[in-house]
Design a protein around this motif. Sequence first.
Motif, short mmCIF file in Angstrom:
data_model
loop_
_atom_site.label_atom_id
_atom_site.label_comp_id
_atom_site.label_asym_id
_atom_site.label_seq_id
_atom_site.Cartn_x
_atom_site.Cartn_y
_atom_site.Cartn_z
N TYR A 1 0.84 -1.20 0.00
CA TYR A 1 0.00 0.00 0.00
C TYR A 1 0.87 1.25 0.00
N THR A 2 1.79 1.32 0.96
CA THR A 2 2.64 2.53 1.04
C THR A 2 3.44 2.69 -0.23
N PHE A 3 3.96 1.55 -0.73
CA PHE A 3 4.77 1.62 -1.95
C PHE A 3 3.97 2.27 -3.07
N ILE A 4 2.75 1.80 -3.25
CA ILE A 4 1.93 2.36 -4.33
C ILE A 4 1.53 3.79 -4.00
N LEU A 5 1.18 3.99 -2.73
CA LEU A 5 0.73 5.32 -2.32
C LEU A 5 1.81 6.36 -2.65
N ASN A 6 3.08 5.96 -2.47
CA ASN A 6 4.18 6.88 -2.78
C ASN A 6 4.61 6.79 -4.24
N LYS A 7 3.68 6.39 -5.09
CA LYS A 7 3.91 6.39 -6.55
C LYS A 7 5.18 5.64 -6.92
N TRP A 8 5.37 4.53 -6.26
CA TRP A 8 6.54 3.69 -6.57
C TRP A 8 7.84 4.44 -6.35
N TYR A 9 7.81 5.51 -5.58
CA TYR A 9 9.03 6.28 -5.21
C TYR A 9 9.81 6.78 -6.41
N TRP A 10 9.12 7.08 -7.52
CA TRP A 10 9.86 7.58 -8.68
C TRP A 10 10.54 8.90 -8.37
N ASP A 11 9.79 9.84 -7.79
CA ASP A 11 10.37 11.17 -7.53
C ASP A 11 11.60 11.04 -6.66
N GLU A 12 11.47 10.24 -5.58
CA GLU A 12 12.62 10.08 -4.69
C GLU A 12 13.80 9.50 -5.47
N LEU A 13 13.48 8.52 -6.34
CA LEU A 13 14.54 7.90 -7.12
C LEU A 13 15.27 8.96 -7.94
N TYR A 14 14.50 9.79 -8.66
CA TYR A 14 15.13 10.81 -9.50
C TYR A 14 15.92 11.80 -8.65
N ALA A 15 15.33 12.17 -7.54
CA ALA A 15 16.03 13.13 -6.67
C ALA A 15 17.39 12.56 -6.30
N LYS A 16 17.39 11.28 -5.92
CA LYS A 16 18.64 10.69 -5.41
C LYS A 16 19.63 10.40 -6.54
N THR A 17 19.10 9.95 -7.68
CA THR A 17 20.03 9.49 -8.71
C THR A 17 20.39 10.58 -9.72
N VAL A 18 19.53 11.58 -9.88
CA VAL A 18 19.82 12.57 -10.92
C VAL A 18 20.00 13.96 -10.33
N MET A 19 19.01 14.42 -9.60
CA MET A 19 19.02 15.84 -9.21
C MET A 19 20.20 16.15 -8.32
N TYR A 20 20.25 15.47 -7.16
CA TYR A 20 21.34 15.80 -6.22
C TYR A 20 22.71 15.52 -6.83
N PRO A 21 22.91 14.36 -7.47
CA PRO A 21 24.23 14.15 -8.07
C PRO A 21 24.61 15.26 -9.04
N ALA A 22 23.65 15.66 -9.88
CA ALA A 22 23.98 16.71 -10.86
C ALA A 22 24.40 17.99 -10.14
N GLN A 23 23.60 18.36 -9.12
CA GLN A 23 23.96 19.59 -8.40
C GLN A 23 25.31 19.44 -7.74
N GLY A 24 25.51 18.26 -7.12
CA GLY A 24 26.80 18.05 -6.45
C GLY A 24 27.94 18.16 -7.43
N LEU A 25 27.75 17.51 -8.59
CA LEU A 25 28.80 17.56 -9.60
C LEU A 25 29.07 19.00 -10.02
N GLY A 26 27.96 19.72 -10.26
CA GLY A 26 28.13 21.12 -10.66
C GLY A 26 28.93 21.89 -9.62
N ARG A 27 28.55 21.71 -8.36
CA ARG A 27 29.24 22.46 -7.32
C ARG A 27 30.70 22.03 -7.27
N TRP A 28 30.92 20.72 -7.40
CA TRP A 28 32.30 20.22 -7.32
C TRP A 28 33.12 20.80 -8.46
N LEU A 29 32.58 20.76 -9.67
CA LEU A 29 33.33 21.28 -10.82
C LEU A 29 33.65 22.75 -10.62
N TRP A 30 32.68 23.46 -10.05
CA TRP A 30 32.88 24.90 -9.87
C TRP A 30 33.96 25.15 -8.83
#
Lengths: 657, 524, 101, 484
Positions: free
Chosen positions: A570-599
């Motif tokens: 139920y919770t798994f489905i309720l949280n939309k299969w955690y897609w947003d969290e997945l993207y946040a963890k795998t794409v958004m934060y890494p990209a920002q971190g990389l950007g900051r690191w490169l800078w």
Amino acid sequence: MLNSTELLAIPALPLIASLVVGLFGWALKEKLSHTITSASVILSALLSAHVFTQVLGGASFYGNFWTWMLSDTFVVPVGMMIDQLTVIMMLTVTVVSSCVHIYTIGYMHGDPGYSRFFSYISGFTFSMLVLVMGNNFFTLFFGWEAVGLVSYLLIGFWFKRESANFAAMKAFIVNRVGDFGFLVGVLAIWYYFGSFDYRDVFAQVPALVAQGDSLHFLGWEMSAITFICLSLFVGAMGKSGQVPLHVWLPDSMEGPTPISALIHAATMVTAGVFMVARCSPMFEYSETALAAVVFVGAVTAWMCATIGLVQTDIKRVIAYSTCSQLGYMFVACGVSAYSAAIFHLMTHAYFKALLFLAAGSVIHAVMAEQDLRKMGQLRKAMPVTYITMLIAALALSGVPPFAGFWSKDLIIEAVGAREMGLVGDFAYFAVLSAVFMTAFYTFRMFFLTFHNSDRVAAKTKPHVHESPKVITIPLMILAVGALLTGAWGVMGLDIANPEIANGYFGSSLFVLDAHNPLMTLAEEGEHGWYHFVFTAPFWLAISGIGLAYAMYFRETDMPAKLAAASKPVYTFILNKWYWDELYAKTVMYPAQGLGRWLWQKGDLAMIDKGLIHGGIVGGVLAGMNRMRAMQTGYVYHYAFAMIIGVFATLTYLVLKG
Amino acid sequence: MMELNNVLGFPILTWSIFLPTLGAIIIWLFVRGESAVRWTALAVSVLTFLLTLLLWIYFDNGTAHMQFEEFHPWITAFNVNYRLGVDGISMPFILLTSLLTVVCIVSAWDCIKTRVKEYMLAFLILETTLIGVFAALDGILFYFFWEAMLIPMFLIIGVWGGKNRVYATIKFFLYTLGGSVLMLVALLAMYFKAGHTFDLQALMAYPFNFEWQFWIWIGFFIAFAVKVPMWPLHTWLPDAHTEAPTAGSVILAGILLKMGAYGFLRFSLPICPDASQYFVPLMVVLSLIAVVYISLVAMMQSDMKRLIAYSSIAHMGFVTLGTFMFTQQALEGAIFGMISHGFVAAALFLCVGVLYDRMHTREIGAYGGVVNVMPKFAAVMMLFCMANVALPGASAFIAEIMVLAGTFSADQLYEMVISSKWVAVAAATSVVLSACYTLWMYKRVVFGDLVKPEVKAMPDMSWRELGFFAPLMVLVLWLGLYPMPVLNVIHVSVANLVEQATSTKLHAAHALAQAEMLQQTVLR
Amino acid sequence: MVPLSAYLAVAACLFSIGIVGLFLNRKNVLIILMCIELILLSVNINLAAFSHFLQDISGQIFIFFVLTVAASEVAVGLAILVAYYRNRRSINVDDINTLQG
Amino acid sequence: MNPVNINMPVIAPLIPEMFVAVMAMVILIGDLFLAKEHKVWSGYLAILTCVVAGFLTFSMSPSHAVTAFYGLFVLDPFASYAKLLIYAGTALAIILSLDYIKDEFGVGEYYSLMLFGMLGMMIIVSSPNFVTMYLGLELMALCTYVLVGFQRDVLRSSEAALKYFILGSLATGILLYGISFLYGVTGSFDFASVGAGIAHSGSSGRLAVLLGMVLVIAGLAFKVSIAPFHMWTPDAYEGAPTPVTAYMSVAPKVAGLVILIRVLVDVMPSLHVEYVTIFTWLAVLTMAVGNLAAIAQRNIKRMLAYSTIGHVGFVMLGIIAGNADGYAGVLVYMTIYLFMNMGAFAVIVLMRRDGIQGELLDDFAGLSKVHPGYALAMGLYLFSLAGIPFLGGFWGKYVVFMAAIETGHLYLAITALLFSVVGAFYYIRVVKYIYFDDTRVEFNFVENRLMQATVAVTAIAVVGLGLYPGPLINICKAALGGII
């Protein structure tokens, strides 16, 4: 041949209206704004209808108006191609858009951004028309991006809301990911066919396939046509909210409801389906691409259906069902039942728009409350909405004779008939089970809204009332569509004709006889009208409705128990299969971190501090200090330096001889 | 003395170069009072712009030959001549310069309060040097203007700049100077090799052998790479942009960066075609770094100007990529990209300027909900942000798509380590990245609820401000929807350039060497 | 008779003594002046020797120029030294270092 | 008895020299009869002398070499041009002194010393003979020693004089010692014959020749302050009264470079390889010293001293090139350098506040706000010194670099260019003080028409030469007629 001025007028009218209202909205009265825009859109709807009849009469149009870009072999004209496929889209778009315009008059009344809103939706209508009417990939892309922009603006329409702004940005960026694929596909098309023009391109496809060109990337190889199709499909996934790029669509519900109806249900999100169908002459030649389409479509159809089961926000339920229905359409495309896909697109446009607008009417009534748990028993208060919503729900669930039934049934049968190995079987399972879930969640929503116990907040109670005519009339119009379009499509337009060429679509769609599921169906033999009684979908739908009835009409405490019983799922489905969290963890934060690191590390630390300040400047300063130190001020040091100089040079010369 | 091709009877290029200086002198000597100075400067710049319009009107699209040529002996001792002329590649930049100068002068109308006179003088003189760079057809004359540009720019950043201006302007000055001295060496070396001439056409024609091309190319590369700027020589730009006054950033992004890329087109490609071919992998890598690396960096900036500066670097990465693909589309895309970026980046900096004039901070965090108080501004900035994202309908889209198309199809020309198809794909990621940083900034600055009191107090744009945005908006959309007027101008010249850049000089060089050897044996 | 080399050797010695004295001496400026005189004298010896062995008179003429100029030079030098002393109250070589860097 | 016929030596070519000498003495004596408030007239007289001498030299500048005093004195275009430069330098220095020296004691001596020094330089540039050269050098040197120490009661002035004197005498000694060896090998003091002698001297005299060459070069290098013989320069420049610094920074350098060229061309053509290698290293060292040490300076006089060293380093490229272009380059460079350097010093001299001389970099802070005119001029000089185009300095560098590259000294040229970038930094740093900073100390500029005119003229010259250097370059090429 169609009259080109008439054709130009169809997109031009909304554009002009949009510009006028957009630029001078601040000066115009509400009345004037909506009159201008609505009138122009309705007019172009009528024109589209006229064109539609002409096309039925066998007319068509193909021509360029002006050259957009040109660089020797790189020629991009701006032109139109009107055929059965185009015209059906035009009709749907303009009709739904007109309804939404009228509906908006009531819905947005008194909003500070009133005229801005109208300018946007008219602008959207223009863009969408360009998208479907264009005769080459760039005209398509122009509309493609324009609708994206408008959707961005409209999702963020209430710019004071942080969530709305974020949703808008998310929508745009996720769409850009799709556009990236689309762009690459278009480039590949130009590279292999030397043209962007539908006709030229499609004409050359068989030759290319025969020639067997292929691309290599670090040892990984794929045929050119597959590459093109997959890239284009990535674009379609972005636009039409297919997994894994579906995440923006539910969030887009932050926008005003008419937008959810027009853009994020009826028209824009179906652009991907349209594009795939339009490119059928290419997809047909790539088994891989077709399989990918089927797979993605099936996954989306099934997954979003599951998510829809448990959503508590009325608009989100519908949004997920939109994703799921789009999944159906892609599955249809994937199994080469393009006609079925477009058919479903059309019917879906009507009943889904209706569903949204009805929901909007409800939300309107309960003072912008969107939570199903705070509704119920609205049946009495708003009968028109109730009826229309019921029609839409039945259509969506695929209950005959409502529109959804015809198209969806066609798709499911096509999937069943097409032999695609494992993917095909999975798809078949997915669409079947999705039928059940669709029926269930639709009616879950329906019962929670109109029946069940009355959970409306006390202070909103007095305001609950039926919406004004200006809102209900569009509902009725669309209800008619949701009722009839299915039957009309099959009986009137002969959309479902197995030999597409002989059916409505004629030459506008292309299917290799090798895998035409409708053909296989036809060979299985003719069925009577009662045939549906023997098919699984029907019973699945019925049982879905039944279950919803049981859970949300009778045993209203059952859902809670069920949820408790199956907590993790139920919770798994309720949280939309955690897609947003997945993207946040795998794409958004890494990209920002990389950007900051490169800078920090790359630019500031390495180049600036390291190379420039450390290396060059440091060296210069070191030299400077050395030179200064030499200038001690003592005469004998100076003299010594001179003598050293003399002796050094002398020895150098002498040793050198 | 060769035949001069100048359809106009009078030396229009000289006029458009020195009219601003003339105006500057007049202002310096005779004009008193700030508003008088402003109006005179405006008049002069507008006059110059109108003058340069003649170039466009009388330009012959049909030939790659230089037009509006002028020739006067300058320093006979070294055969340095005052040789001017434009072709399809350089002409648009002259218009761009004269237009942006007008915009700059208007934009500085009442946000520059100190030393108005010097400010206007600096800008007019700057215009002279910039137009000179694009019109010069003599190596030393080019270098002359190229370097002279440093003086006014140094002062503009240093006198009217922000807090950290001194560091920024000195960094800018030395970076650029250090880069360009090697160009001087290359020029002088060529002079003696190619028979005592600085005439660009002669140098283009002269067959240098590969070793020579190699070193000359390096010499030019450093000069141009600093100006463009290309990673890792780019760190001066964010500082310079951040500290410069608005109009300074506008000129910097609008014109100065273009000088570098223009140099590649004018010198590196035609003079050292083989070396250029040889260095393609290097340029591709650097350009891709600019597109990806810099975009990511841009995303993380908290200072608007810095962010836009980085995005400029990223867009120039596209330009350099297109420049070194040697296909018609890529080169035209690169040139068009420079022009379009001239408008878009300029406009974005002006947007920041508008905000800065009201709040005197460039920190993104300090804003939020601007749209509530400045709807006009929000609309304008939205337009240019979308242009920066290269949405179809904006000029940037044309450039981007042409570069990508040219790149994608470039591998018909030569084989690279990795097929140029994938280079194009990698470059296309900017579709996503540019959206990320641009929209994120826009969201944080413009959207959102109105919470900050100082934002509440901001008045919407004045007519003057709309006034200098209007031409840019019109141009961005016009070139986005109907770029043919510009493309027609550059077609032939670019075709000629492609021809030059893809044909090798080595055979001719070999033949020449043979001939010289023979001559010596005969003499002996 | 004495060979040329001998004269040159003597001159060289004087010259070296002068040079070495110039920068080995840390004490008194006057010594420096003397060292300079030594250097000039070594030059004169050179010139004389050469002009004798070359049977050429111009060398010896040059010697007179050198002598004369040297005299005036010393005069100027001493004058400057006096001026300096009046300001610094010392002619110690180690004290002449206010200007440096 | 038949009359002894005394044939007078040809003295026509020396008319300017004689005139200057006479005027110097006239000033020296006439000054005694001038009342204190009129003493400035001896300054004007000195300027007049320079101008008239200039006219004389110009009017009698020959197209080919003319000798006098039995070949002990030569007048050729090269010498004439150099003399014109020297007059200009001296005249400007005197103009700068007018306001500066009047409150000092003993104005007459000052101007006559300047003129005598100038006379020395005139003799140097037109000396074809070691003896003449030596006399010229000493005349110049003795005068400058005294001028440097002219502020008797200022410690650093007299200290500078002392240092300059000691090292100068040492340099003279080294020079003479070298000359003596060259004489020993060739038996002559005349450049041409010494050159011939060296060319024919076998391996036996090799050591002596090398010794002589190195010592002579060292002696001359001291005068033009080539590292490592430059050590006196910063101290002398800083200690000397500012006008004297200006005086020393140009005219003696011109004389020194000219005689260096003469010696190299006439005496050491056969040693070309050797001295080029030496000079290459010395040039790099000189540029390094000049451009690097200048960055550390806070006192603008000292900074300009180092910048002079740096410029000499660049000029050496022309000498190393060793062809017509190179030597012409030297003249071009020195001409332009004369204007920009003198202009800069003029501004420095003008900066006074109740007697206090502004000479620290901080004193320039915010100058543009108070005196935009002077600020602009100073900015032009500084950018010109940095070698940025549309100003003269660029062409000076351009010409010598070109010569260096022409003769294949590519790496030297690149090194020089990189050093010029380093050098640019400390010039634009002054611009930074002038334009970017806020005023710290208010300076009320001296009201002196002549000096303001100097500023204006030099500024215009710097810009003019920057925009149209062609004629100058041609003239300098022509001026080489006498030697090559």
